[in-house]
Scaffold this active site. Structure first.
Site, PDB file in Angstrom:
ATOM      1  N   HIS A 180      62.475 -35.501  22.346  1.00 32.22           N
ATOM      2  CA  HIS A 180      62.389 -34.819  21.052  1.00 32.22           C
ATOM      3  C   HIS A 180      60.945 -34.602  20.591  1.00 32.22           C
ATOM      4  CE1 HIS A 180      64.971 -34.267  17.187  1.00 32.22           C
ATOM      5  NE2 HIS A 180      64.000 -33.378  17.245  1.00 32.22           N
ATOM      6  N   LYS A 211      69.001 -34.651  22.143  1.00 30.99           N
ATOM      7  CA  LYS A 211      67.601 -35.038  22.312  1.00 30.99           C
ATOM      8  C   LYS A 211      67.406 -36.548  22.202  1.00 30.99           C
ATOM      9  CE  LYS A 211      66.450 -30.736  19.917  1.00 30.99           C
ATOM     10  NZ  LYS A 211      67.674 -30.579  19.106  1.00 30.99           N
ATOM     11  N   ASP A 229      72.996 -26.877  19.529  1.00 30.92           N
ATOM     12  CA  ASP A 229      71.815 -27.726  19.666  1.00 30.92           C
ATOM     13  C   ASP A 229      71.848 -28.824  18.613  1.00 30.92           C
ATOM     14  OD1 ASP A 229      68.744 -27.771  20.735  1.00 30.92           O
ATOM     15  OD2 ASP A 229      68.814 -28.246  18.596  1.00 30.92           O
ATOM     16  N   TYR A 258      69.622 -36.495  14.329  1.00 39.56           N
ATOM     17  CA  TYR A 258      70.296 -35.693  13.307  1.00 39.56           C
ATOM     18  C   TYR A 258      71.496 -36.434  12.706  1.00 39.56           C
ATOM     19  CZ  TYR A 258      67.820 -31.654  15.404  1.00 39.56           C
ATOM     20  OH  TYR A 258      66.886 -30.778  15.907  1.00 39.56           O
TER      21      TYR A 258
END
Length: 278
Positions: free
Chosen positions: A108, A75, A45, A50
């Site tokens: 998200h 996401k 994930d 990120y």
């Protein structure tokens, strides 16, 4: 070791235990994901925000594991909800991951101040129809957001990934999910350090009874509640420990005692509130 799978409401299967790379530095991501895959994880994930999708992609490419044995999630970030931005965003994510599709694509956050989450969900449906994502869902969506996107489109998300741990169980969202056959994914499943969940008597007692660590007892609680869970670590020994949770089962009394750790007043939240992060 066999990781349990659960069925999504679109007929696809998802591994119930995965490896999340939130806050894993880009320079460490390829190594950490490679080690996770070596240990037996098959569900990874990540997210555009990120900043480590390329590291995940590098680990996938180096693993030699057939694509159909992997389950990859990423996401859509909050600044890509409008216009055709969701399509541009998934194209960028796929390029970084080195994939032609993801198994699950999530909105998200609803980012309600921007008031584009319904539009974003409409675009997610297009992305699924184009074959760029096998399943689609949301993350950090409250019941009000869920009701609105389903009312507008008639399409129910496959999952809602939310902050969830024994001290903060979000029963209103999980009840909605149960009613609509939506799977809950738990982020921050161990409480993110705000609470001494490991030292909480029901957790410590369950861990001792099964000769497991408190972290393993909490992960097992998530699995038995039917949640999909992503414990995070960059240490190989902890990655292995987090995976070693399929050879025991908490009793009904142990589950109920851990359930009771939630004070029920919302004070257990550690992360941002979905109405405030835009």
């Amino acid at each position: 070791m066999t990781i349990p799978h659960v069925m999504l409401n679109d007929g696809n299967s998802i591994p119930q235990l995965g490896y999340g790379v939130f806050l894993v530095p880009e320079d460490d991501t390829a190594r950490a994901v490679s080690e996770a895959l070596e240990l037996g994880y098959r569900h990874i994930d990540t997210a555009a925000i990120y900043g480590n999708e390329a590291g995940v992609g590098a680990a996938i490419a180096a693993s030699g594991i057939p694509r159909d044995e992997l389950f990859i999630t990423t996401k859509l970030w909050n600044d890509r909800h409008d216009g055709e931005q969701p399509h541009a965003a998934i194209a960028e994510s796929l390029e970084k991951l080195g994939l032609d599709r993801v198994d699950l694509y999530l909105v998200h956050w609803p980012a309600p101040a921007n008031n584009k989450y319904v539009h974003a969900w409409e675009k997610m449906i297009e992305i699924r129809e184009a074959g760029l994502a096998t399943s689609i869902g949301v993350s950090n969506h409250l019941v009000s957001h869920l009701d609105e996107i389903v009312s507008a489109t008639g399409v129910v998300p496959a999952v809602n990934q939310i902050e969830l741990h024994p001290a903060y169980q979000q029963s209103d969202i999980t009840a909605w999910a149960d009613k609509h056959d939506v799977r809950i994914e738990s982020w921050g499943p161990l409480g993110q350090g705000k609470y001494d969940l490991f030292g909480a008597e029901p957790v410590a007692a369950a861990a001792a009874a099964h000769e497991k660590t408190p972290a393993q007892a909490i992960i097992r609680w998530h699995l038995q509640r039917g949640f999909i869970v992503f414990p995070k670590s960059v240490r190989r020994e902890r990655l292995a420990e987090n995976l070693n949770v399929v050879d025991f089962e908490l009793s009904a009394d142990e589950m109920a005692a851990i359930d009771a750790l939630d004070p029920g007043d919302g004070s257990g939240r550690v992360g941002a509130h979905p109405t405030e992060l835009n």
